[in-house]
Write an enzyme that holds these catalytic residues in place. Structure first.
Site, mmCIF file in Angstrom:
data_model
loop_
_atom_site.group_PDB
_atom_site.id
_atom_site.type_symbol
_atom_site.label_atom_id
_atom_site.label_comp_id
_atom_site.label_asym_id
_atom_site.label_seq_id
_atom_site.Cartn_x
_atom_site.Cartn_y
_atom_site.Cartn_z
ATOM 1 C CG ASP A 202 -2.136 0.820 0.825
ATOM 2 O OD1 ASP A 202 -2.245 1.774 0.491
ATOM 3 O OD2 ASP A 202 -3.162 0.062 1.051
ATOM 4 C CG HIS A 225 -0.826 1.384 -3.457
ATOM 5 N ND1 HIS A 225 -2.119 1.154 -2.738
ATOM 6 C CD2 HIS A 225 -0.613 0.279 -4.105
ATOM 7 C CE1 HIS A 225 -2.576 0.088 -3.256
ATOM 8 N NE2 HIS A 225 -1.559 -0.662 -3.759
#
Length: 393
Positions: A202, A225
């Site tokens: 993430d 991310h």
């Protein structure tokens, strides 16, 4: 056992005046779930008290604690958390002048948590999982030389903290591990991250909810991310943030500002500069239509105001054609955006930029066409049918 402790390196900073005690901070309190091997519903949780004095520390105002290294393992079975706060594993609350210095490893043993995540399997219920280590309402905090791996969910969180210096951290989890943000900053101010390496499933760094005076220097991010600000669909303020010096590779996003429709507040005075991108899918992105929901998100006119955002010296390769995406609210356009020396090329063709209601200026050398409109041309229409359209270049 619910937790295996092979002695983790902890250093006690000198506190107080010479001759004074360390005000009780010679003890670390870890609230842990009960054992999953011998479950007893009448015993919900236990507190394990580690006295650093047992490892050579002295709270005398003169002595630094002796260095002791090893590994902390979390319980593998999520059922161990039954009856306990599922958001927490290691938790520091209201501590002042703490130095947490490592050399050892914090292992969240998150594989079983990930397997039951709705991000892995939509038939699973969407539930929370523990953050490996949380600092809440801490002041004058130092965290350095610590390695975190395979957290159940987020790895390290600073919430409602002031004056934090975190450096020389390593955070690692597989690219497909759900919601395993590296460092999460919420409602905190005067936070400095420096010399940090993060590869997770993430955001490498996420900054949300009333945070300010954030400085991020020399960060390596990938996979993951990217570096993200915002996500609130309620009132939130994020301001005075500088990311200076970063390398991002094989990430889903590069530098990103994301907000839900229906939110309010602002994200302003934010600078991203001197950043290298390698095979990044969305190197520069502002998305005010963010939707992390199984059901489609409804269009709403309320939006977080985005103002005074600068991108300087951003170079490298985009994994997609649209290297710059600025999708701003039609009711609250992005203002005072600034781009300078943006040298991005696409690995899948000619790099493009895509803008909606994005206003500001572009200067210096920019390889791909800029779609930012001049601030002087902002036109606010009451009739949405007359609002400015999407611009792609």
């Amino acid at each position: 056992m619910p937790l295996t402790i092979e002695v983790w390196l902890v250093k006690l900073a000198r506190m107080g005046q010479p001759g004074q005690l360390a005000y009780g901070w010679t003890e670390l309190h870890f609230k842990l779930p009960t054992s999953g091997l011998f479950r007893n519903n009448s015993i919900r949780s236990e507190t394990v008290l580690l006295n650093i004095n047992d490892f050579g520390a002295k709270g005398d105002g003169f002595t630094d604690a002796t260095k002791i290294s090893g590994t902390i393992f979390a319980p593998q079975d999520p059922m161990v958390w039954d009856g306990s706060d599922v958001h927490k594993w290691l938790y520091f609350h209201g501590v002042k002048h703490l130095t947490l210095e490592g050399g050892g490893i914090i292992d969240g043993m998150g594989h079983q948590w990930w397997a039951q995540s709705c991000k892995r399997n939509e038939s699973n219920p969407c539930t929370h999982a523990p953050t490996a280590i949380t600092f809440h309402k801490c002041k004058n905090l130092k965290v350095r030389n610590v390695t975190l791996v395979n957290s159940q969910q987020m790895h390290m969180a600073f919430t409602n903290c002031m004056h934090v210096a975190a450096s020389r951290l390593t955070i690692i989890a597989p690219a497909d591990s759900p919601n395993t943000d590296g460092i999460h900053i919420s409602a905190s101010t005067h936070v400095e991250l420096k010399d940090v390496t993060i590869g997770t499933g993430d955001d490498c760094v996420s900054i949300v909810n009333n945070s300010s005076r954030i400085r991020i220097n020399n960060i390596v991010c990938g996979p993951g991310h990217g570096i993200s600000l915002g996500k609130s669909n309620t009132y939130a303020e994020v301001q005075d943030v500088v990311v200076n010096g970063a390398i991002l590779f094989d990430t889903e996003n590069g530098v990103r500002i994301k907000t839900w429709q229906g939110g309010s507040g602002f994200a302003r005075k934010i600078t991203f500069q001197d950043i290298w991108m390698y095979n990044v899918s969305n190197p520069i992105i502002i998305d005010q239509y963010y939707c992390d929901s199984r059901a489609p998100c409804l269009n709403q006119t309320s939006a977080v105001i985005i103002d005074s955002i600068s991108f300087r010296g951003i170079r490298g390769t985009s994994a997609t054609k649209e290297a710059i995406v600025l999708l701003c609210s039609e009711s609250h356009p992005c203002k005072r955006l600034y781009m300078e020396d943006i040298l991005l090329v696409s690995l899948s063709g000619i790099a493009k930029s895509l803008c909606l209601e994005a206003y500001g200026a572009s200067l210096g050398l920019i390889l791909l066409p800029s779609c930012i409109s001049s601030d002087e041309t902002i036109i606010r229409h009451d009739d949405k049918s007359n609002s400015n359209k999407l611009v792609e270049r």
